[in-house]
Write a protein that holds these residues in place. Structure first.
Motif, PDB file in Angstrom:
ATOM      1  N   LYS A 175      73.379  38.781  46.302  1.00 32.42           N
ATOM      2  CA  LYS A 175      72.326  38.121  46.510  1.00 32.42           C
ATOM      3  C   LYS A 175      72.115  37.523  47.855  1.00 32.42           C
ATOM      4  O   LYS A 175      70.690  37.726  48.344  1.00 32.42           O
ATOM      5  CB  LYS A 175      72.596  36.551  45.851  1.00 32.42           C
ATOM      6  CG  LYS A 175      71.125  35.815  45.366  1.00 32.42           C
ATOM      7  CD  LYS A 175      71.640  34.604  44.664  1.00 32.42           C
ATOM      8  CE  LYS A 175      70.337  33.646  44.879  1.00 32.42           C
ATOM      9  NZ  LYS A 175      70.830  32.247  44.952  1.00 32.42           N
ATOM     10  N   LEU A 180      65.098  36.402  48.189  1.00 31.05           N
ATOM     11  CA  LEU A 180      65.171  35.780  47.194  1.00 31.05           C
ATOM     12  C   LEU A 180      64.518  34.299  47.412  1.00 31.05           C
ATOM     13  O   LEU A 180      63.688  33.739  46.848  1.00 31.05           O
ATOM     14  CB  LEU A 180      66.143  35.929  46.578  1.00 31.05           C
ATOM     15  CG  LEU A 180      66.296  36.007  44.924  1.00 31.05           C
ATOM     16  CD1 LEU A 180      65.385  37.133  44.596  1.00 31.05           C
ATOM     17  CD2 LEU A 180      67.452  36.032  44.515  1.00 31.05           C
ATOM     18  N   TRP A 216      63.713  36.277  38.309  1.00 29.96           N
ATOM     19  CA  TRP A 216      65.139  36.364  38.853  1.00 29.96           C
ATOM     20  C   TRP A 216      65.735  35.576  37.841  1.00 29.96           C
ATOM     21  O   TRP A 216      67.116  35.429  37.841  1.00 29.96           O
ATOM     22  CB  TRP A 216      65.411  35.799  40.248  1.00 29.96           C
ATOM     23  CG  TRP A 216      64.466  34.428  40.128  1.00 29.96           C
ATOM     24  CD1 TRP A 216      65.101  32.973  39.551  1.00 29.96           C
ATOM     25  CD2 TRP A 216      63.278  33.867  40.934  1.00 29.96           C
ATOM     26  NE1 TRP A 216      64.197  32.112  40.003  1.00 29.96           N
ATOM     27  CE2 TRP A 216      62.976  32.589  40.716  1.00 29.96           C
ATOM     28  CE3 TRP A 216      62.375  34.856  41.380  1.00 29.96           C
ATOM     29  CZ2 TRP A 216      61.787  32.149  41.144  1.00 29.96           C
ATOM     30  CZ3 TRP A 216      61.063  34.172  41.998  1.00 29.96           C
ATOM     31  CH2 TRP A 216      60.850  32.712  41.652  1.00 29.96           C
ATOM     32  N   TYR A 224      69.765  42.237  38.101  1.00 25.54           N
ATOM     33  CA  TYR A 224      70.236  41.161  39.201  1.00 25.54           C
ATOM     34  C   TYR A 224      70.104  41.815  40.584  1.00 25.54           C
ATOM     35  O   TYR A 224      70.566  42.869  40.549  1.00 25.54           O
ATOM     36  CB  TYR A 224      71.438  40.655  38.956  1.00 25.54           C
ATOM     37  CG  TYR A 224      72.089  39.617  40.038  1.00 25.54           C
ATOM     38  CD1 TYR A 224      71.833  38.388  39.682  1.00 25.54           C
ATOM     39  CD2 TYR A 224      72.823  40.069  41.071  1.00 25.54           C
ATOM     40  CE1 TYR A 224      72.192  37.445  40.688  1.00 25.54           C
ATOM     41  CE2 TYR A 224      73.212  39.090  41.949  1.00 25.54           C
ATOM     42  CZ  TYR A 224      72.763  37.792  41.772  1.00 25.54           C
ATOM     43  OH  TYR A 224      73.361  36.749  42.535  1.00 25.54           O
ATOM     44  N   LEU A 256      66.722  40.871  41.172  1.00 27.72           N
ATOM     45  CA  LEU A 256      65.434  40.875  40.823  1.00 27.72           C
ATOM     46  C   LEU A 256      64.782  42.098  40.016  1.00 27.72           C
ATOM     47  O   LEU A 256      65.054  42.974  40.392  1.00 27.72           O
ATOM     48  CB  LEU A 256      64.728  40.653  42.235  1.00 27.72           C
ATOM     49  CG  LEU A 256      63.044  40.368  42.200  1.00 27.72           C
ATOM     50  CD1 LEU A 256      62.861  38.805  41.710  1.00 27.72           C
ATOM     51  CD2 LEU A 256      62.476  40.510  43.592  1.00 27.72           C
TER      52      LEU A 256
END
Ligand code: MTE
Length: 559
Positions: free
Chosen positions: A185, A204, A315, A328, A330
């Motif tokens: 992430k 993100l 998300w 994952y 997005l």
């Protein structure tokens, strides 16, 4: 004794072994038999493969923290190198799963070709098949039916498809064209470029910042256009590589609550579209193989769809961060379109004048006229599938199942319509589609613009023996389903939207004779199943039999 017959002569003559049947070529004077091609084994040009270079240097991870992501679209020369490796050797022929049996294992199909292609190209791709399977085992429900182990394609068993109106994440179907990129992430960002005024990169955190972009939350049904493909295959085979990718039954559909932002807001943030841009192309970080070419997963949607706030960058799925297998960190969620447009592991959005030229957009997901097949197919002859038509399916009972009932057969299933239409009415027939009963509205799950409705119904059935239960849906535009698969059959094996038909053997206990007979089975301990076993007792005493003919006269009369 000399014979010209093969040992399996009877079987192939009866069409029970269709893949082995020779073609009859009657186009010349004499009929010529064309036997199915036999594979001649592996051929590998080692020197040509070596001349391409070291795969560990060529096919590397594109970005730190993105395991399994190899960028192809930016580097045509890299694509050409992978192509050379793939065309410098042979791979086993496409396995025959349409005119031959599908294995009775889980995973049903191993995906040998895709594993071999990944290993043949090597580099970063080498460990992807194993890494992806480990994610399946971690994230998916143990009862999932793994139709294809790699790239992973799986659907829940019928009893779990509609057990909840919102599908739990571990039970949501998965349709992958490649391996699962494992993206950290903190290392994640994506770019929005092409024909926008100010191309930008977003993390993100940027898009989750509510002071910049309002949140969007939507309950959405995702449906793969291959759903219910098995009904088309079991009648007539079609496109040669669709089944080895996924012989879907009715479970390639699921419903979840997604949280994200509307893509429209992001385009505004980039200063809007310029130079007549009309389409948005989405890039997924996985690697797809098709016709010895390698590529990332690319498709596009029209701007009109984005403008209507019907394209979400999501998300969160059912209150959790997106599972790795579902994209994952997005993914794109396109409301009311086939699942293929909802790109997972998103790394780029590009504004274009025309729809994406990528093969997935242009040459796959096509809906052909019934007379279009292998020898006259051209991609332009197929309608590119966007919104799925209205459809429905029976989850219980199952095809060929025997049901003992008291005059009503309990049925369960789903109904769905694409494009923001929704099921208004679900109907069932116990007589092959002559008369229809309406499922009472209180037996349908809640109505939402972008979702399916699950349903349950006790279908009246007086008949004994084989019956055909049929289900169809009417959506809010009063669209309904063609009544037979044949009427809407597609070589591409997409869009099985005909009324769902299953054959069921009805044992109606509300009839006195049947009730007594069942009691007799129980009394003497005779097995009820299987249906085809002969009864272990006389079904009528000789006294009763003779009394009948004494009363009603003999079988044949003299005058
Ligand atoms: N996105 C990427 N990057 N790669 C894929 O293979 N498959 C598409 C779409 N998005 C795919 C993808 C297809 S065909 C479908 S039906 C949906 O994802 C399935 O979404 P799911 O696996 O989350 O159910």
């Amino acid at each position: 004794m000399e014979t010209l017959n093969r040992p399996d002569e009877w079987k192939i003559e009866q069409g029970l072994s269709g893949a082995k049947l020779p073609f009859l070529d009657q186009s010349g004077g004499e009929t010529v038999l064309i036997a199915p091609h036999k594979w001649e084994g592996f051929v590998k040009d080692e020197a040509a493969i070596k001349s391409v270079g070291d795969p560990n240097k060529l096919f590397t991870r594109e970005l730190d923290g993105w395991k399994g992501y190899v960028e192809w679209e930016k580097y045509p020369e890299k694509k050409a190198k992978a192509h050379k490796i793939l065309t410098s050797q042979t791979f086993p022929p496409n396995p025959e799963y349409q005119m031959g049996p599908i294995p009775d294992t889980n995973p049903v199909l191993p995906g040998t070709h895709w594993k071999m292609w990944h290993h043949a190209v090597g580099g970063e791709l080498t460990s992807i098949p194993d890494d992806s399977w480990a994610i399946v085992l971690r994230e998916k429900h143990p009862d999932m039916l793994h139709l294809l182990q790699f790239p992973y394609n799986g659907e829940p068993p019928k009893r779990l498809v509609t057990s909840k109106a919102v599908t739990p994440n571990p039970l949501h179907f998965v349709r992958n064209h490649g391996g699962i990129p494992l993206i950290e992430k903190d290392k994640f960002s994506f770019v929005l470029d092409g024909l926008v005024a100010n191309p930008k990169t977003y993390t993100l955190d940027d898009i989750m910042n509510e002071s910049r972009f309002p949140r969007m939350e939507k309950l959405v049904t995702m449906q793969c256009s291959g759903t219910r493909r098995i009904e088309q295959i079991s009648l007539y085979p079609g496109q040669g590589d669709e089944v080895p990718q996924a012989p879907w039954a009715e479970g390639a559909i699921g419903t979840a609550k997604y949280v994200g932002i509307s893509l429209k807001k992001l385009i505004k943030d980039c200063g809007g579209l310029i130079d007549g841009a009309k389409h948005l192309e989405f890039y997924g970080a996985d690697t797809y193989f098709k016709n010895d070419e390698v590529m990332n997963y690319l498709v596009s949607v029209p701007w009109s769809k984005v403008k209507a706030n019907e394209v979400i960058l999501a998300w969160e799925m059912n209150g959790e961060p997106l599972p790795k297998i579902h994209g994952y960190p997005l993914r794109v969620v396109v409301l009311g379109y086939i699942g293929a447009r909802s790109v997972k592991w998103l790394y780029r959005i590009k504004a274009l004048k025309d729809p994406s030229l990528a093969p997935v957009q242009r040459k796959e997901y096509l809906y052909f006229n019934q007379q279009v097949g292998k020898h006259n197919q051209r991609p332009t002859a197929g309608i590119q599938i966007q919104e799925m038509p209205v459809s429905s399916a029976i989850m219980s009972p199952w095809q060929k199942q025997v049901v003992i009932h008291n005059g009503k057969i309990r049925c369960k299933g789903w109904a769905y319509s694409g494009g923001g239409r929704w099921p208004e009415r679900v109907e069932l027939s116990a007589d092959g589609g002559f008369s229809w009963y309406e499922v009472p509205v209180e037996n349908l799950s809640e109505k939402h613009k972008w979702t399916w409705r699950t349903w349950e119904f006790d279908l009246p059935c007086d008949v004994e023996g084989w019956i055909e239960i049929v289900c169809r849906c009417w959506d809010n535009s009063l669209n309904t389903q063609p009544l037979s698969v044949r009427a809407a059959w597609n070589w591409g094996l997409h869009v099985t939207s005909s009324a769902h038909r299953i054959s069921v053997y009805s044992i109606n206990k509300s009839r006195a004779l049947t009730k007594d007979r069942l009691a007799k089975f129980e009394h003497i301990g005779a097995p009820l199943a299987p249906l085809t076993w002969p009864e272990e007792f006389q079904t009528q005493s000789w006294e009763e039999y003779n009394a009948y003919f004494e009363k009603n006269g003999p079988r044949d009369v003299d005058d």
